[in-house]
Design an enzyme around this catalytic site. Structure first.
Site, short mmCIF file in Angstrom:
data_model
loop_
_atom_site.label_atom_id
_atom_site.label_comp_id
_atom_site.label_asym_id
_atom_site.label_seq_id
_atom_site.Cartn_x
_atom_site.Cartn_y
_atom_site.Cartn_z
N GLY A 180 0.81 -1.21 0.00
CA GLY A 180 0.00 0.00 0.00
C GLY A 180 0.84 1.26 0.00
O GLY A 180 1.72 1.44 0.85
N GLU A 210 -17.93 17.82 3.84
CA GLU A 210 -17.28 18.59 2.77
C GLU A 210 -18.00 18.39 1.43
O GLU A 210 -18.10 19.32 0.64
CB GLU A 210 -15.77 18.29 2.68
N ASP A 233 -5.13 3.02 8.41
CA ASP A 233 -6.55 2.72 8.59
C ASP A 233 -6.82 1.24 8.85
O ASP A 233 -7.91 0.88 9.30
CB ASP A 233 -7.35 3.12 7.33
N ALA A 267 -4.84 10.80 8.06
CA ALA A 267 -3.53 10.81 7.45
C ALA A 267 -2.39 10.99 8.48
O ALA A 267 -1.40 10.27 8.42
CB ALA A 267 -3.45 11.87 6.35
#
Lengths: 438, 438
Positions: free
Chosen positions: B13, B172, B301, B317
């Site tokens: 990843g 958002e 995550d 993050a």
């Protein structure tokens, strides 16, 4: 003003010609309807930059509604035109009929495979944003596949990129692919050396850029070779297979095949009922009207008209733009009771880019090559790009790319699985995998 | 150095955690292999900007090879990990086995539908570039469809956009959709008034941004309402149909439904053989290692770890980045014969954007709202965006959008045919049409 007495002008296609006509008519006493299957105008001269990962789609396209915002007499319809009924004066969409008093058909052209549509999956052409993203996907995936294979076997497969067609699109694709392989990917792979990629440009005729004067064709060939492209002229393609191009002389294995060899006018041309040429372009009257139907105009890549020397007008943006403007003016003239004027193309010169600091340009009798021609090309393309923001951003992307050799949009979108070499040639793979992973 | 004696670190990843770990280990005496199914790193905090046509994909993503160029001990493999065999210490790809001495699993999370995967086609989530483009397509097509319908019937259909989930992504998305409807599209349509679009935000709990302090949640709700969003809290979604959302109270017709209500860890977590939490996250040791397998680390995550107060670390993050760095350091320590250190998250604050000049921010005990929070958000996101060029371009796009309300990437790509309202909810339509027209 009574709406019913206002003449209705319908424009099909929001390319260069259709858009200019709509803009011009926005200040006239007419009701304009602009129909396009897309919601955006594509700046086609820079499509190859999207295909070669230099620019993002949003940077060379602008929403039609935004371009024509605030023009209260211009209505925009997103939809696919199925047919035109010139006797009833109606444009047929899938789900609606749009009546007109004047019709401007600016439906453009697409790539053509000369009766070999079965080649398309293996050799995509470049006419739309989707085409460009598919080409980008194949080019970038080819390097990833080669790296994976070399990491396992210890040997680098020979990567061949074959571009079929030596016109402006083929030349700019080949030149830019060479830059990617030779410069942009350096230091990024461990098991392969991207510089060993071969970029082959196949042209059926005796020289590249056949529409240009001979000295510029020669120069373009030299500039291509200097960038690392193998140029093969008089190379007729007789077959295309999943990972190979067959010419009259040889069979070329190819990781990626790109088609830049021919265009055909929109099928809408034939449906207008007037004679068309071999490429499906409508043989228009000198005022760009459809024979027998003075209320219908055909402009841009869909129209076939000869200049004063008897040469057919080329399929270029300036021709389409001048035709769009001329047609709008003729409609205005007629509505004021004045006679129409015939269309005359004013050739301000032509420019073809080849790659980094490489281009050719013709301004009347002045022929230039190399850096200066390339700067002219840059200047003209920034100038004509629609939208001030796009201009700034493209300028930054280019300045950056010039000094760093990086390309800004090297994303492989669509598929998340590495295909086999044969699968790489098929859009089917992309979509199947895309759906599975969605 | 003998290659065989160099420890092999495999990272799965290239999100924030994996990328930082690879960068950090690039200066160590290890051989790093970074595996990702994509060839690019996605800056996820700005994905909603792609979904709402503010930025192009290439502007928020960067090729992994380019980010790690010139790092001679970091190999990058594009490929899909099928499984990990922790007993044999091998990562299994479809077509290859990659052995490791250390493994860092940073495979992230995706959106989850709480056992209702059948809702996905009607309510896409936002985790990938493809997701963002699909959302953009649906939102823009909805306005085009409404315009077409209104042009024919003379009546405007009610356009409802429903966002399910009041976390940062839902907030958002809703805030930005309101800006599009209220400001970006003004003067562009003739038959509909985009301002009459309703934007509904459904949150199951008692307040939006539940992970934030109550005063900031309240402020976020007010800022949303000020932007034109209808906020519904304690609204549990019990069903999603092609063009409707069903809650415990009512049935909401919806032109576009977006899912921002839940995430689930990558299925790779369960395959590691250690206990996972309800969301599929691996319950890791305090040093982020897999219970029973000190040579395997799980970060970002995909990892479940509690902070010193016993609260689970959020899926952000900064957490992933600090964990990537800490893990790289622990591997380096161990190779030098030093003991590992446990991971402690240093919370530097959190920011959530809501829309134009609207955001909330928490820096320890300092809570701010509105313009100042929004400026902080802008600053932090420009700072952490990878690639200097992307920073400049995103900054220009945002400055432009702020002063003009225009959005830079309003392209409907994929389908060229207008769908029906029900077809709009289906990716199937997009892909079928795309294939036909290709």
């Amino acid at each position: 003003m009574d709406r019913k007495t206002v003449p209705r002008v319908v424009i099909i296609g929001a390319g260069f010609g259709g858009l200019i006509a709509a803009r011009k008519l926005a200040t006239s006493a007419v009701q304009v309807t602009l129909i396009d299957r897309r919601n955006y105008h594509t700046f086609q001269p820079l499509l190859y930059q999207v295909a070669t990962a230099g620019l993002s789609p949003g940077e060379i396209a602008a929403p039609i509604r935004w371009i024509l915002r605030g023009r209260s007499n211009v209505r925009i319809l997103m939809g696919e035109v199925e047919d035109v009924d010139v006797s009833r004066r109606v444009v047929r969409l899938v789900d609606a009929d749009i009546p007109y008093d004047y019709l401007i058909v600016a439906a453009g052209a697409s790539h053509a495979y000369f009766g070999h549509d079965e080649w398309e999956p293996f050799a995509p052409g470049l006419k739309t944003i989707e085409d460009a993203l598919e080409i980008r996907r194949r080019v970038l995936l080819a390097f990833e596949l080669a790296e994976r294979q070399a990491a396992e076997s210890g040997e680098q497969v020979q990567l061949n990129f074959v571009v079929v067609g030596g016109g402006p699109t083929g030349v700019e694709l080949a030149g830019t692919l060479a830059e990617i392989a030779r410069r942009a990917l350096v230091n990024e792979f461990h098991s392969i050396d991207p510089e060993r990629t071969r970029i082959l440009l196949l042209e059926g005729g005796p020289r590249v850029l056949p529409a240009y004067p001979e000295d510029l064709s020669r120069s373009a060939g030299e500039q291509l070779r200097h960038l690392g492209v193998e140029v093969h002229t008089s190379a007729m393609v007789t077959g295309i297979e999943p990972a190979a191009v067959i010419t009259s002389q040889t069979r070329l294995p190819a990781a990626v095949i790109l088609w830049a060899a021919g265009v055909a006018a929109s099928p809408l041309g034939k449906k207008l009922g007037a004679p068309v040429d071999r490429a499906g372009r409508v043989l228009v009257n000198p005022d760009l009207s459809l024979p027998g139907h003075p209320e219908v105009f055909v402009i841009g890549d869909l129209a076939s008209l000869k200049d004063k020397n008897g040469n057919p007008l080329p399929g270029l943006a300036p021709v389409a733009m001048q035709q769009g403007k001329a047609t709008a003016k003729n409609i205005e003239r007629e509505l004021r009771g004045n006679p129409r004027q015939n269309f005359h193309y004013l050739d301000k010169g032509s420019l073809a880019t080849i790659g980094r600091a490489a281009a050719v340009a013709q301004f009347g009798k002045v022929h230039i090559s190399g850096f200066l021609a390339w700067l002219s090309w840059l200047f003209v393309h920034i100038l004509f790009l629609i939208g001030f923001r796009n201009r700034i951003i493209v300028l930054i992307q280019w300045a950056w790319a010039y000094f760093t050799y990086e390309r800004g949009a090297r994303l492989i979108t669509g598929s998340t699985q590495l295909p086999s070499w044969n699968q790489l040639q098929s859009e089917e793979h992309n979509q199947t995998v895309g759906r599975k992973s969605a």
